[in-house]
Write a protein that holds these residues in place. Structure first.
Motif, PDB file in Angstrom:
ATOM      1  N   TYR A 258       0.828  -1.207   0.000  1.00  0.00           N
ATOM      2  CA  TYR A 258       0.000   0.000   0.000  1.00  0.00           C
ATOM      3  C   TYR A 258       0.862   1.257   0.000  1.00  0.00           C
ATOM      4  O   TYR A 258       0.535   2.239  -0.671  1.00  0.00           O
ATOM      5  CB  TYR A 258      -0.965   0.007   1.188  1.00  0.00           C
ATOM      6  N   GLU A 259       1.951   1.207   0.727  1.00  0.00           N
ATOM      7  CA  GLU A 259       2.851   2.375   0.737  1.00  0.00           C
ATOM      8  C   GLU A 259       3.388   2.644  -0.667  1.00  0.00           C
ATOM      9  O   GLU A 259       3.472   3.786  -1.102  1.00  0.00           O
ATOM     10  CB  GLU A 259       3.986   2.161   1.752  1.00  0.00           C
ATOM     11  N   THR A 260       3.720   1.562  -1.352  1.00  0.00           N
ATOM     12  CA  THR A 260       4.211   1.711  -2.728  1.00  0.00           C
ATOM     13  C   THR A 260       3.125   2.304  -3.625  1.00  0.00           C
ATOM     14  O   THR A 260       3.369   3.257  -4.368  1.00  0.00           O
ATOM     15  CB  THR A 260       4.646   0.340  -3.291  1.00  0.00           C
ATOM     16  N   ALA A 261       1.916   1.742  -3.512  1.00  0.00           N
ATOM     17  CA  ALA A 261       0.800   2.239  -4.333  1.00  0.00           C
ATOM     18  C   ALA A 261       0.555   3.726  -4.058  1.00  0.00           C
ATOM     19  O   ALA A 261       0.347   4.515  -4.979  1.00  0.00           O
ATOM     20  CB  ALA A 261      -0.457   1.430  -4.055  1.00  0.00           C
ATOM     21  N   LEU A 262       0.614   4.087  -2.788  1.00  0.00           N
ATOM     22  CA  LEU A 262       0.356   5.490  -2.425  1.00  0.00           C
ATOM     23  C   LEU A 262       1.459   6.416  -2.918  1.00  0.00           C
ATOM     24  O   LEU A 262       1.203   7.565  -3.280  1.00  0.00           O
ATOM     25  CB  LEU A 262       0.211   5.626  -0.903  1.00  0.00           C
ATOM     26  N   SER A 263       2.689   5.901  -2.930  1.00  0.00           N
ATOM     27  CA  SER A 263       3.809   6.754  -3.334  1.00  0.00           C
ATOM     28  C   SER A 263       3.701   7.122  -4.811  1.00  0.00           C
ATOM     29  O   SER A 263       4.310   8.079  -5.267  1.00  0.00           O
ATOM     30  CB  SER A 263       5.139   6.062  -3.042  1.00  0.00           C
ATOM     31  N   LEU A 264       2.902   6.335  -5.549  1.00  0.00           N
ATOM     32  CA  LEU A 264       2.718   6.629  -6.967  1.00  0.00           C
ATOM     33  C   LEU A 264       1.596   7.640  -7.210  1.00  0.00           C
ATOM     34  O   LEU A 264       1.381   8.094  -8.319  1.00  0.00           O
ATOM     35  CB  LEU A 264       2.397   5.342  -7.737  1.00  0.00           C
ATOM     36  N   MET A 265       0.882   7.961  -6.143  1.00  0.00           N
ATOM     37  CA  MET A 265      -0.215   8.927  -6.295  1.00  0.00           C
ATOM     38  C   MET A 265       0.234  10.294  -5.808  1.00  0.00           C
ATOM     39  O   MET A 265       1.073  10.394  -4.915  1.00  0.00           O
ATOM     40  CB  MET A 265      -1.439   8.480  -5.472  1.00  0.00           C
ATOM     41  N   ASN A 266      -0.342  11.334  -6.395  1.00  0.00           N
ATOM     42  CA  ASN A 266       0.005  12.675  -5.939  1.00  0.00           C
ATOM     43  C   ASN A 266      -0.711  12.979  -4.628  1.00  0.00           C
ATOM     44  O   ASN A 266      -1.923  12.825  -4.556  1.00  0.00           O
ATOM     45  CB  ASN A 266      -0.406  13.721  -6.976  1.00  0.00           C
ATOM     46  N   PRO A 267       0.038  13.415  -3.614  1.00  0.00           N
ATOM     47  CA  PRO A 267      -0.642  13.776  -2.365  1.00  0.00           C
ATOM     48  C   PRO A 267      -1.570  14.975  -2.599  1.00  0.00           C
ATOM     49  O   PRO A 267      -1.255  15.853  -3.392  1.00  0.00           O
ATOM     50  CB  PRO A 267       0.491  14.133  -1.406  1.00  0.00           C
ATOM     51  N   GLU A 268      -2.714  14.947  -1.914  1.00  0.00           N
ATOM     52  CA  GLU A 268      -3.704  15.988  -2.134  1.00  0.00           C
ATOM     53  C   GLU A 268      -3.268  17.309  -1.521  1.00  0.00           C
ATOM     54  O   GLU A 268      -3.669  18.367  -1.973  1.00  0.00           O
ATOM     55  CB  GLU A 268      -5.014  15.542  -1.491  1.00  0.00           C
ATOM     56  N   THR A 269      -2.458  17.236  -0.487  1.00  0.00           N
ATOM     57  CA  THR A 269      -1.999  18.431   0.204  1.00  0.00           C
ATOM     58  C   THR A 269      -0.582  18.201   0.739  1.00  0.00           C
ATOM     59  O   THR A 269      -0.255  17.083   1.143  1.00  0.00           O
ATOM     60  CB  THR A 269      -2.939  18.789   1.386  1.00  0.00           C
ATOM     61  N   PRO A 270       0.235  19.245   0.754  1.00  0.00           N
ATOM     62  CA  PRO A 270       1.582  19.088   1.319  1.00  0.00           C
ATOM     63  C   PRO A 270       1.545  18.818   2.821  1.00  0.00           C
ATOM     64  O   PRO A 270       2.537  18.375   3.401  1.00  0.00           O
ATOM     65  CB  PRO A 270       2.251  20.434   1.011  1.00  0.00           C
ATOM     66  N   THR A 271       0.391  19.069   3.441  1.00  0.00           N
ATOM     67  CA  THR A 271       0.269  18.884   4.897  1.00  0.00           C
ATOM     68  C   THR A 271       0.315  17.412   5.296  1.00  0.00           C
ATOM     69  O   THR A 271       0.682  17.076   6.417  1.00  0.00           O
ATOM     70  CB  THR A 271      -1.090  19.462   5.372  1.00  0.00           C
ATOM     71  N   TRP A 272      -0.044  16.527   4.377  1.00  0.00           N
ATOM     72  CA  TRP A 272      -0.324  15.154   4.803  1.00  0.00           C
ATOM     73  C   TRP A 272       0.012  14.136   3.728  1.00  0.00           C
ATOM     74  O   TRP A 272      -0.460  14.260   2.599  1.00  0.00           O
ATOM     75  CB  TRP A 272      -1.818  15.063   5.136  1.00  0.00           C
TER      76      TRP A 272
END
Ligand SMILES: Nc1nc2c(ncn2[C@@H]2O[C@H](COP(=O)(O)OP(=O)(O)O)[C@@H](O)[C@H]2O)c(=O)[nH]1
Ligand SMILES: [Mg+2]
Length: 326
Positions: A217-231
């Motif tokens: 899941y961490e890998t999958a998430l790292s491929l997505m753009n975070p919605e906010t720099p806060t989190w």
């Protein structure tokens, strides 16, 4: 307790943290009778200034992932810390099936008996829109009654996630290990609305697999753009059964709250949600007015038949009905 409470009785009872009145107020909110709706609106208007202080958490995940068990465990941890916890549910299927949440309530055995916890099953008013609206209003009542953590369970299917996401500060998604191979499938959508992911049932033989799933899941998430720099969305492992990692999930929720408060995003999210709420109230009211219009009611069956037979085009039929309902 008198049979009929005045709106004033409701407001005072809720504000004084009277459990019975709080429950009756929610029952009033769930009623579809027009006079109850009117009374409920008055009460909610009076309570809104006293609401808004709670931490609002949505809990989602596929059926069987352990949402109810998790809420019971987290809820117990929180009441023991001195929090007042309200548990709500959004399950639009509950009107049809009689409600899976009934089973859930018996499962939240310890929490439902605790004086600092308040558990309310999903309203069964039919449509998702209706259920979501009642839940929003119930949230106001619970917050005004002094509950400072709202845990909203959603059935892990369909549109109910989006509805719950539009009323909470943070969306927690529970996952199971061993589902790593279809990461890019159904769960992609859910990854997009998740603020925290917790792999549940990380206990016994399952611990290693949970750790592996966490990496996936961490890998999958790292491929997505975070919605906010806060989190950036954290992935944790936990066991709702043994309580392992439950406190870490809570600390993560507090961390999110702190950061989003400091950045101003929490206030912004809530302002946006208020606008959403207004919009859906207007839409609902327009629909109700239209479908309750006597002329519309009278002509509706005839129009349905005419469209079915192909005697009239759907567009003309709709125009005719809409002009009656104006
Ligand atoms: N081993 C294990 N079982 C769990 C855990 N959490 C829930 N369960 C079990 O999984 C089943 C479904 O749990 P439930 O809370 O009803 O899931 P829900 O449908 O998501 O609300 C139940 O039999 C629970 O006892 C956990 O952390 N570990
Ligand atoms: Mg459940």
């Amino acid at each position: 307790m008198p049979k009929n409470l005045t709106p004033q009785d409701h407001v005072e009872g809720v504000l004084s943290h009277n459990r019975q009145v709080t429950a009756r107020t929610i029952t009033l909110i769930e009623s579809a009778l027009p006079e109850h709706r009117r009374m409920a609106q008055t009460i909610i208007n009076d309570l809104i200034p006293h609401a808004g202080k709670a931490i609002r958490v949505g809990v989602s995940g596929v059926p069987g992932v352990g949402k109810s068990t998790f809420i019971e465990s987290l809820g117990m941890l929180l009441v023991e810390k001195g929090y007042q916890v309200a548990v709500l549910a959004v399950d639009p299927s509950s009107s049809r099936s009689g409600g899976s949440i009934l089973g859930d309530k018996t499962r939240m055995e310890k929490l439902s008996l605790h004086p600092n916890a308040f558990i309310r099953p999903s309203p069964s008013s039919g449509t998702l829109g209706g259920v979501a609206q009642r839940t929003r209003e119930t949230m106001v009542v619970c917050e005004a009654a002094g509950y400072d953590v709202m845990l909203v369970e959603t059935v892990g299917v369909g549109q109910s996630e989006t509805a719950v996401a539009s009323m909470v500060d943070l969306f927690l998604v529970l996952m199971l290990a061993g589902a790593g191979d279809d990461l890019q499938g159904i769960k992609k959508g859910i990854l997009e609305i998740a603020d925290i992911i917790a792999i549940n049932k990380a206990d016994g033989d399952n611990i290693e697999r949970a750790k592996a799933a966490k990496k996936d899941y961490e890998t999958a998430l790292s491929l997505m753009n975070p919605e906010t720099p806060t989190w950036s969305v954290p992935v944790l492992t936990c066991s709702a059964m043994t309580m392992d990692g439950i406190e870490d999930v809570w600390n993560c929720i507090l961390d999110h709250r702190e950061k989003f408060t400091a950045s101003g995003e929490l206030a912004e999210i809530r302002r946006r949600q208020d606008v959403d709420w207004m919009r859906s109230l207007v839409e609902q009211e327009l629909k109700d007015r239209f479908f309750n219009n006597p002329q519309v009611k009278q002509r509706w069956p005839e129009m349905v038949r005419a469209v079915e037979k192909g005697n009239i085009s759907p567009t003309i039929a709709a125009e005719t009905l809409l002009s009656l309902g104006r």
